[in-house]
Design a protein around this motif. Structure first.
Motif, short mmCIF file in Angstrom:
data_model
loop_
_atom_site.label_atom_id
_atom_site.label_comp_id
_atom_site.label_asym_id
_atom_site.label_seq_id
_atom_site.Cartn_x
_atom_site.Cartn_y
_atom_site.Cartn_z
N GLY A 1 -0.82 51.93 55.13
CA GLY A 1 -0.05 53.12 55.42
C GLY A 1 -0.42 54.31 54.57
O GLY A 1 0.29 55.32 54.55
N ARG A 2 -1.56 54.25 53.87
CA ARG A 2 -1.97 55.33 52.97
C ARG A 2 -2.97 56.22 53.71
O ARG A 2 -4.18 56.16 53.53
N ALA A 3 -2.43 57.07 54.57
CA ALA A 3 -3.26 57.85 55.49
C ALA A 3 -4.24 58.77 54.77
O ALA A 3 -5.42 58.84 55.15
N ALA B 1 -14.08 47.03 61.21
CA ALA B 1 -13.23 46.76 60.05
C ALA B 1 -11.77 47.06 60.35
O ALA B 1 -10.87 46.32 59.93
N LEU B 2 -11.50 48.14 61.09
CA LEU B 2 -10.12 48.47 61.47
C LEU B 2 -9.53 47.35 62.33
O LEU B 2 -8.37 46.95 62.14
N ALA C 1 -1.25 50.08 66.79
CA ALA C 1 -2.48 50.00 65.99
C ALA C 1 -3.63 49.43 66.80
O ALA C 1 -4.77 49.92 66.72
N LEU C 2 -3.36 48.39 67.57
CA LEU C 2 -4.41 47.77 68.38
C LEU C 2 -4.93 48.73 69.44
O LEU C 2 -6.14 48.80 69.71
N VAL D 1 -7.26 56.06 62.36
CA VAL D 1 -6.79 55.84 60.99
C VAL D 1 -5.37 56.37 60.82
O VAL D 1 -4.50 55.70 60.25
N VAL D 2 -5.12 57.57 61.33
CA VAL D 2 -3.78 58.15 61.21
C VAL D 2 -2.76 57.34 62.00
O VAL D 2 -1.64 57.07 61.51
N ALA D 3 -3.12 56.89 63.20
CA ALA D 3 -2.18 56.10 64.02
C ALA D 3 -1.84 54.78 63.34
O ALA D 3 -0.68 54.35 63.33
N ILE D 4 -2.84 54.12 62.77
CA ILE D 4 -2.59 52.83 62.11
C ILE D 4 -1.73 53.04 60.86
O ILE D 4 -0.79 52.28 60.62
#
Length: 305
Positions: free
Chosen positions: A214-216, A239-240, A267-268, A293-296
């Protein structure tokens, strides 16, 4: 003048190195200097930036010497020379001095194009130093480095080296040099793996870890650093995906604690969209990765309520 000079002669009166790849520009200079010092060990080398080459300076540097010494005059960022200095350089190009080699480093493009055209018009020896932005160009560079050192490397080894090191040509050249110095015989993918595999993957998983946590801001910073060093976007989406799906790993289980089913689904989907984006489904792979990245990271933060 230089029209009659062979293009492969580093002691041609004028060498024009064109492009923005610093390593290649430096090598173009080094080649001329080495050739000049092979002809005369006492060669005087002057390496100048535009602010150091004022009107009249070139005339002073190229005036006949009492001792007829050989000289190399290097002018960096020639596209940034002042108008008056450009006039001096153009005048010199029409009547170059003996025993002096002028090396003009020019970025190419529209800025300073008049000087570029003038050097070409008189037949200056030209060395291409283009910025290597495409993976295929960097792969060709690695292959040429091995050939230059008289060594054999498999295609898989060359590709693995590019994937691991990234886009920095100096680092790629250094890696080739190290491998050829340390390893005998043909260099294969397994050898590259022992030395370098893990660098690109490590940076990719840093992006994934920060996003899943959660560290955008930190995830975006790691993403931009990875892309700037040449990490392939497909490695980052991989990797994501692993970061979101790897429920059974202890560290990730700690990261995922409290994730909601909806958050995981978001996220998926973000990973799937990014994967499509970096594989030709979008116009901007970097933007696709940033969105993912922001969405996850937002999905991860939603667990806190």
């Amino acid at each position: 003048m230089a029209k009659k000079t062979a293009q492969d002669d580093p002691l041609a009166p004028v060498t024009l190195a064109v492009g923005q790849e610093d390593l290649l520009l430096d090598r173009a200079v080094q080649e001329v200097v080495a050739a000049a010092r092979a002809a005369d060990a006492d060669t005087d080398v002057r390496d100048l930036t535009p602010d150091q080459l004022q009107p009249g300076t070139l005339a002073e540097l190229t005036s006949p010497s009492l001792f007829s010494e050989r000289k190399v005059v290097v002018v960096r960022n020639a596209q940034d020379l002042s108008a008056d200095t450009v006039k001096d350089v153009k005048a010199y190009l029409d009547a170059p001095a003996e025993e002096i080699t002028l090396v003009l480093l020019h970025a190419g493009g529209a800025k300073g194009k008049g000087l570029l055209d003038a050097a070409r018009k008189v037949g200056a020896r030209e060395v291409a130093c283009p910025k290597m932005t495409k993976p295929a160009d960097r792969l060709a560079f690695v292959r040429s480095e091995f050939r230059a050192l008289g060594r054999s490397a498999t295609p898989e080894a060359c590709q693995a080296l590019v994937d691991s090191i990234g886009s920095d040509l100096r680092e790629l050249a250094s890696a080739v040099s190290q491998l050829t110095a340390d390893v005998e015989g043909t260099i294969d993918e397994a050898i590259v793996g022992r030395y370098y595999t893990g660098r690109a993957e490590a940076s990719s998983f840093t992006v994934a870890d920060r996003a899943v946590e959660g560290r955008a801001a930190e995830a975006l910073e790691a993403l931009r650093w990875s892309l700037s060093t040449g990490v392939a976007p497909v490695l980052i989406t991989s990797a994501l995906a692993q970061g979101v799906r790897a429920w059974k790993i202890d560290r990730v289980r700690q990261q995922m604690r409290g994730w909601t089913p909806d958050g995981v689904a978001v996220a998926l989907r973000a990973v799937a969209d990014a994967d499509a984006g970096v594989k030709g489904g979008g116009d901007d792979p970097e933007y696709a990765l940033e969105k993912a990245v922001v969405a996850i990271a937002r999905a991860a933060r939603s667990r806190r309520g």
